[in-house]
Design a protein around this motif. Sequence first.
Motif, short mmCIF file in Angstrom:
data_model
loop_
_atom_site.label_atom_id
_atom_site.label_comp_id
_atom_site.label_asym_id
_atom_site.label_seq_id
_atom_site.Cartn_x
_atom_site.Cartn_y
_atom_site.Cartn_z
N ARG A 50 68.55 122.83 86.69
CA ARG A 50 67.61 123.79 87.26
C ARG A 50 68.05 124.24 88.65
N ASP A 51 68.49 123.31 89.48
CA ASP A 51 68.93 123.67 90.83
C ASP A 51 70.16 124.57 90.79
N GLU A 52 71.04 124.33 89.83
CA GLU A 52 72.22 125.19 89.70
C GLU A 52 71.82 126.60 89.28
N ALA A 53 70.85 126.72 88.36
CA ALA A 53 70.36 128.04 87.96
C ALA A 53 69.73 128.76 89.14
N GLY A 108 59.13 110.58 84.92
CA GLY A 108 59.24 109.57 85.97
C GLY A 108 60.26 109.99 87.01
N SER A 109 59.99 109.69 88.27
CA SER A 109 60.84 110.16 89.36
C SER A 109 62.24 109.56 89.33
N ASP A 110 62.40 108.37 88.72
CA ASP A 110 63.72 107.74 88.67
C ASP A 110 64.38 107.89 87.31
N SER A 111 63.88 108.82 86.49
CA SER A 111 64.42 109.01 85.14
C SER A 111 65.78 109.71 85.19
N ALA A 112 66.75 109.20 84.43
CA ALA A 112 68.06 109.84 84.33
C ALA A 112 67.94 111.21 83.69
N ALA A 113 67.00 111.35 82.75
CA ALA A 113 66.80 112.65 82.10
C ALA A 113 66.30 113.69 83.10
N LEU A 114 65.38 113.28 83.98
CA LEU A 114 64.87 114.22 85.00
C LEU A 114 65.96 114.58 86.00
N MET A 115 66.83 113.64 86.30
CA MET A 115 67.95 113.95 87.21
C MET A 115 68.84 115.04 86.62
N LEU A 116 69.11 114.97 85.32
CA LEU A 116 69.93 115.99 84.68
C LEU A 116 69.21 117.33 84.68
N ILE A 117 67.93 117.33 84.34
CA ILE A 117 67.15 118.58 84.34
C ILE A 117 67.13 119.20 85.73
N ALA A 118 66.95 118.36 86.76
CA ALA A 118 66.93 118.87 88.13
C ALA A 118 68.28 119.44 88.52
N GLN A 119 69.35 118.80 88.09
CA GLN A 119 70.70 119.29 88.39
C GLN A 119 70.92 120.68 87.79
N ILE A 150 63.43 126.54 80.94
CA ILE A 150 62.78 127.58 81.73
C ILE A 150 62.26 126.96 83.02
N ASP A 151 62.69 127.54 84.17
CA ASP A 151 62.19 127.03 85.45
C ASP A 151 60.81 127.62 85.70
N GLY A 152 59.78 126.98 85.16
CA GLY A 152 58.42 127.47 85.28
C GLY A 152 57.50 126.69 84.35
N GLY A 153 56.20 126.87 84.54
CA GLY A 153 55.23 126.13 83.75
C GLY A 153 54.70 126.91 82.57
N LYS A 154 53.37 126.78 82.31
CA LYS A 154 52.78 127.35 81.11
C LYS A 154 52.99 128.86 81.00
N GLY A 155 52.88 129.58 82.13
CA GLY A 155 53.00 131.03 82.08
C GLY A 155 54.37 131.47 81.60
N GLN A 156 55.42 130.95 82.21
CA GLN A 156 56.78 131.33 81.81
C GLN A 156 57.10 130.85 80.40
N VAL A 157 56.63 129.66 80.05
CA VAL A 157 56.86 129.16 78.68
C VAL A 157 56.13 130.03 77.67
N GLY A 158 54.94 130.51 78.03
CA GLY A 158 54.21 131.42 77.14
C GLY A 158 54.98 132.71 76.89
N VAL A 159 55.61 133.25 77.94
CA VAL A 159 56.44 134.45 77.77
C VAL A 159 57.62 134.15 76.85
N ALA A 160 58.26 133.00 77.05
CA ALA A 160 59.39 132.63 76.20
C ALA A 160 58.93 132.48 74.75
N ARG A 161 57.73 131.91 74.53
CA ARG A 161 57.21 131.76 73.18
C ARG A 161 57.04 133.13 72.51
#
Length: 709
Positions: free
Chosen positions: A633-636, A620-631, A568-579
Amino acid sequence: MSEAHSDQLLSEVAALPALPGVYRYFDAQGQLLYVGKARHLKKRVSSYFQKNHDGTRIGHMVSRIARLETTVVRSEAEALLLENNLIKTLNPRFNILFRDDKSYPYLKITGTREAQRPLAGRAPSASTLFPRMAYYRGAVDKRHSYYGPYPSAWAVKESIQLLQKVFKLRTCEDTVFANRTRPCLLYQIKRCSGPCVDLIDQADYLNDVANAERFLRGETQQVLQMLEQRMLAHSEKLEFEQAAEIRNQMSALSRVLHQQSMEVGTDQDVDVLAVKVQGGRACVNLAMVRGGRHLGDRPYFPAHVEDASAIEEQLANTADAVDGPEGAPSDVAERGAVDESERTAVRVLEAFIAQHYLGAPMPPVLVTSHVVGKALLEALSEQTGQKVHAVHNPREHRRRWLEMAQKNAGIALTRLLSEEGSQQARTRALAEALQLPDDELEALRIECFDISHTAGESTQASCVVFEGHKLQNSQYRRYNIDGITPGDDYAAMRQVLTRRYGRIAEALKAESGEAALPAGADVAVAVEAEGADPNELLRGPEESAIAEARSGGEMPAAGPRMPDIVLIDGGKGQVGVAREVFQSLGLDLACIVGVEKGEGRRVGLEELVFADGRGKVYLGSDSAALMLIAQIRDEAHRFAITGMRAQRAKVRVGASQLEDIPGVGPKKRARLLQRFGGVRGVASASVEDLATVEGISDELADAIYRALH
């Protein structure tokens, strides 16, 4: 091995005829496993069940066979064509498969063929009187001439610029051409001869068109000779200005021929095919020569190379014993392929040739990095109606073309392996960060949602899918959001998640015996896929076989499939809706992951928020996992924005007016809007102007005019 199969299947195998044909294997769920051809169906198919293949890839495939289908044909050539037609159309799991690419562009010269036919009382159009050059993709219209295909849009546009310099043909639309009162900038820079304002006679302009077409066909010397004759004729008549103009044309053409260092041969149309196999992947690099000009190349990467090659390798001994060579390794070895990688390269090359040129125009000569079987060339010759030759170990300019194609194939494959390695590393890093099992990363599925609107207008939600270490754009979906307060992103997210997972939840509950969702629950899914490849049935005797294989008569629908991660591209509020949505549907909360912006919304400071009570995670800003999530999320985000803008534009310009006209589909509507700059422009166009658009007949033009007035 045969003990694991039903008596019905084995009896069907025993009853197969001793005729050429194509066979298809299905598993218990109706999924197509493999398509093969045979000169002798009974012997070939029986070979799969007469030997124990345990512990091998072919053993894995054969153990899954639950159903068999066959189609008898008249010859081995027909069997080969049908086999690859089915492979292209049905995407079997264990065959070498190339993506069906119909996107080749062409260079079009309008009206040249229409000018050769009687007009039946109609006045000739501007495209016929003064033909124009244009970049084109799509269906062929018999009124125009098409040159290509070209490997890229850049190659077409470069050719158009070249022809503008030498022959000064117009590129403007007919509506622009008909309304010019003074020459445009292209005339000023000597890229057009100004036919729109009668600065060139029609006869002279048509001569230039004819010479341009000869040049595109590779008849460069004939063009130079004709220009020289015209120049001398003008000189004899003391028409020195016209002679100088033709002299400049000849000089420009000579400079072009001199600059094209690759184009020193006499070939007209040739395709150069080079194969590189490495690390379980393969690349076929296709370089195109059209009209004697080398136009560039394009790499192709087949799927299922490792599985398909292993199966054919393991089948070799049994197949040769009972049915003779049919592209098996012994046949490949006869053509000079001695090790496994070379045999795989030959199979990949032949699969590409068979699938790429099915139902498509092809040149009479192929220059190949490996020897191609005679049966394939004969089948292609029979299909195209012209003799197709394949040249191995070429000389002179053809050798330079092949060496360049081989080098480019190696570069493209190295790049692909590097990208795949980094993408797999990112997938593994994300699985580790979320404490997911890493033994089946190929099956890891992520679905990401985003909401987009402009001040509440044209709200759309997007869902993009990541699976198999890459984004699956054919599975993308857009949802039009209605019935909410404009700008309420939480309500939009609630609606899209309910619609996306409501039906899956209902199916899962039905499987477990629980009560289904209440009647009337909103589980309808609005679907709009981007980048999906439509399956295109080829006409002819294969059509029924394809339809039968596609339906299978007994294929059950695929079961429900929940993603491993719902992003979900969002923080606590959007995650709360998804929950809330997942709790109401009875789904697992652990798969919900929100991406919360960091301090100051700075990139690299994002944190992951979970719906099941776990604490936030900073990668972490140089995390490979964050790079994938950003990829992902940006595509969505990109997919949502493009859909929202299209929907907003449709609402604002009233494109639905065109949608309501019978006979005007998406392609014709797009051509009309592009030609006239919007619905207002279409409405102000005359019937004659409407009829100049590709695909718009006189009758349809009249219907459009009446509908908009």
